[in-house]
Enzyme design. Structure first.
Site, PDB file in Angstrom:
ATOM      1  N   HIS A 217       0.811  -1.212   0.000  1.00 45.42           N
ATOM      2  CA  HIS A 217       0.000   0.000   0.000  1.00 45.42           C
ATOM      3  C   HIS A 217       0.847   1.267   0.000  1.00 45.42           C
ATOM      4  CE1 HIS A 217      -3.801   1.823  -0.070  1.00 45.42           C
ATOM      5  NE2 HIS A 217      -4.431   1.086   0.827  1.00 45.42           N
TER       6      HIS A 217
ATOM      7  N   ASP B 106      -2.053   2.163  -4.755  1.00 48.35           N
ATOM      8  CA  ASP B 106      -3.308   2.618  -4.158  1.00 48.35           C
ATOM      9  C   ASP B 106      -4.375   1.536  -4.316  1.00 48.35           C
ATOM     10  OD1 ASP B 106      -2.172   5.050  -3.511  1.00 48.35           O
ATOM     11  OD2 ASP B 106      -2.783   5.991  -5.399  1.00 48.35           O
TER      12      ASP B 106
END
Length: 429
Positions: free
Chosen positions: A401, A405
């Site tokens: 992450h 995204d």
């Protein structure tokens, strides 16, 4: 008589230290020239160390699991003549792939191709004359691979009663075959079943298992994991795969689902270059790769390895399928080279029929994405108001992450889904 000192060889690529995985000899053994005396492991590959001389083992320089510096003393051998005690002599490292016959290594160390078993062990079990049983002490741990240990446990056999014909007395499958072919011998180990047990076993975490533990721990500590699961209708894809195998399977080779998944990933990555990337979190640099080097997670007897399908973007279904098969076999037989186990830009992992409903695979750092395949099942689905049976499969994928995204990850997997559900799109440029 003189003394020949074998030092830890320089395996190359700037490696300053390696882990001693396993000894194939012990003090007092006689060794011959080119006989493998030890296995050592770099960051990924296992390397065999042969003896350049013949003689008697005087001393061993370390214990399995010990990290040793390049140039440190590995083994001392008594030889005819003056030896090289005052010289700097190093063994010639040989990649595991060069060994004449593969055999699993004893638990829990990383396996490499082992020295071929004694000629007598090539005879069928029915003609094998088992040697007299000399039981080991109850606390003594005989050398044997994980597969041999499991087979013996399932058969209710205590390995301490089994004669080992492999290097350093290692127990091979042939030894179990011979032992079980002698009923009076097998009974010596006690009857199998549900008898109470109070034994325990301590397994040092060394070799390949240590490397796996370190990489998994490092990945979970450093990567901001998140997972995304998507359901895919692969009915049309399966129809295409079966048709291609019927049409060209005999001449080009059979296709599994993996080369189709690789193709879908390659095509989808054209629109999502941020996912075909590696992240150096120390330098704070993201590298996006044009080439798609797909790591194929492969489970062997001793742990997980990830051989790399290089330039998947340039391969056909059949060329990629053949290379996947070759790499998987090399990994499972511990013949994969260091180069074949490094350099991936995205990983594909599948547990096949054991794939479950969903999973949360761990990102193979420094990559930023891993695509996981769950098992295929037939299920009733509602299509245009009608209940029909379709072949369904989940993709369980994980991402870093810090780099990827959530929306980009979802859109990427949706793109893969669209390609697999309409497989003709895999080949439309």
């Amino acid at each position: 008589m003189g003394t020949h000192v074998i030092k830890m060889p320089d395996i190359g690529e700037g490696i300053a230290q390696v882990e001693l995985v396993e000894w194939f000899v012990k003090v007092g053994d006689m060794v011959s020239e080119d006989q493998v005396v030890a296995d050592v492991m770099t960051d990924k590959a296992t390397v065999e160390i042969p003896s350049p001389v013949s003689g008697k083992v005087l001393a061993l320089g370390g214990q399995p699991g010990e990290v040793m510096a390049v140039g440190s003393e590995l083994i001392r051998i008594e030889v005819e003549g003056s030896g090289n005690q005052r010289e700097t002599a190093e063994a010639r490292p040989v990649e595991a792939a060069a060994a004449p016959a593969p055999a699993p290594a004893p638990a829990p160390v990383a396996a490499v191709a082992a020295v071929a078993s004694a000629p007598a062990m090539n005879a069928p079990a029915s003609t094998y004359a088992a040697p007299d049983i000399v039981p080991r002490q109850a606390h003594e741990r005989p050398l044997a691979s994980p597969a041999v240990r499991k087979r013996a446990l399932d058969a209710g056999i205590e390995l301490r009663f089994v004669h080992g014909s492999g290097p350093a007395g290692r127990i091979l499958h042939e030894d179990l075959d011979a032992f079980m072919s002698q009923p009076q011998r097998a009974s010596a180990s006690g009857s199998p079943g549900y008898a109470r047990r109070s034994d325990s076993e301590q397994i040092p975490v060394i070799g390949l298992r240590r490397k796996i533990a370190q990489r998994m721990q490092d990945a979970k500590r450093r990567v901001a994991h998140f997972s995304y699961v998507e359901e895919i209708d692969v009915t049309a894809l399966e129809d295409l795969r079966q048709h291609l195998n019927k049409q060209w399977g005999d001449s080009r080779g059979k296709l599994t689902l993996l080369p189709f998944l690789v193709r879908a990933i390659v095509v989808a990555l054209r629109d999502f270059p941020q996912i075909n990337a590696t992240y150096d979190d120390e330098a704070q640099v993201i590298t996006r790769h044009g080439a798609v080097h797909v790591g194929i997670a492969t489970q062997g007897d001793n742990g997980l390895m990830v051989p790399v399908l290089r330039h998947a973007e340039a391969g056909t279904l059949w060329s990629n399928a053949g290379e996947i098969t070759r790499l998987a076999h090399a990994a499972r037989t511990n013949k994969a080279s260091r180069e074949e186990l490094s350099g991936s830009t995205i990983t594909l992992t599948s547990l096949g029929a054991l794939g479950g409903i969903a999973s949360t695979p761990v990102v193979n750092t420094p990559e930023v994405a891993i695509v996981g395949v769950n098992r295929m099942v037939e299920r009733p689905m509602v299509i245009n108001g009608q209940i029909v049976v379709r072949k369904m499969m989940n993709l369980s994928s994980s991402f870093d992450h810090r780099v990827v995204d959530g929306m980009d990850a979802a859109r990427f997997i949706q793109a893969v889904r669209g390609l697999l559900e309409q497989p003709a799109c895999l080949f439309v440029e």
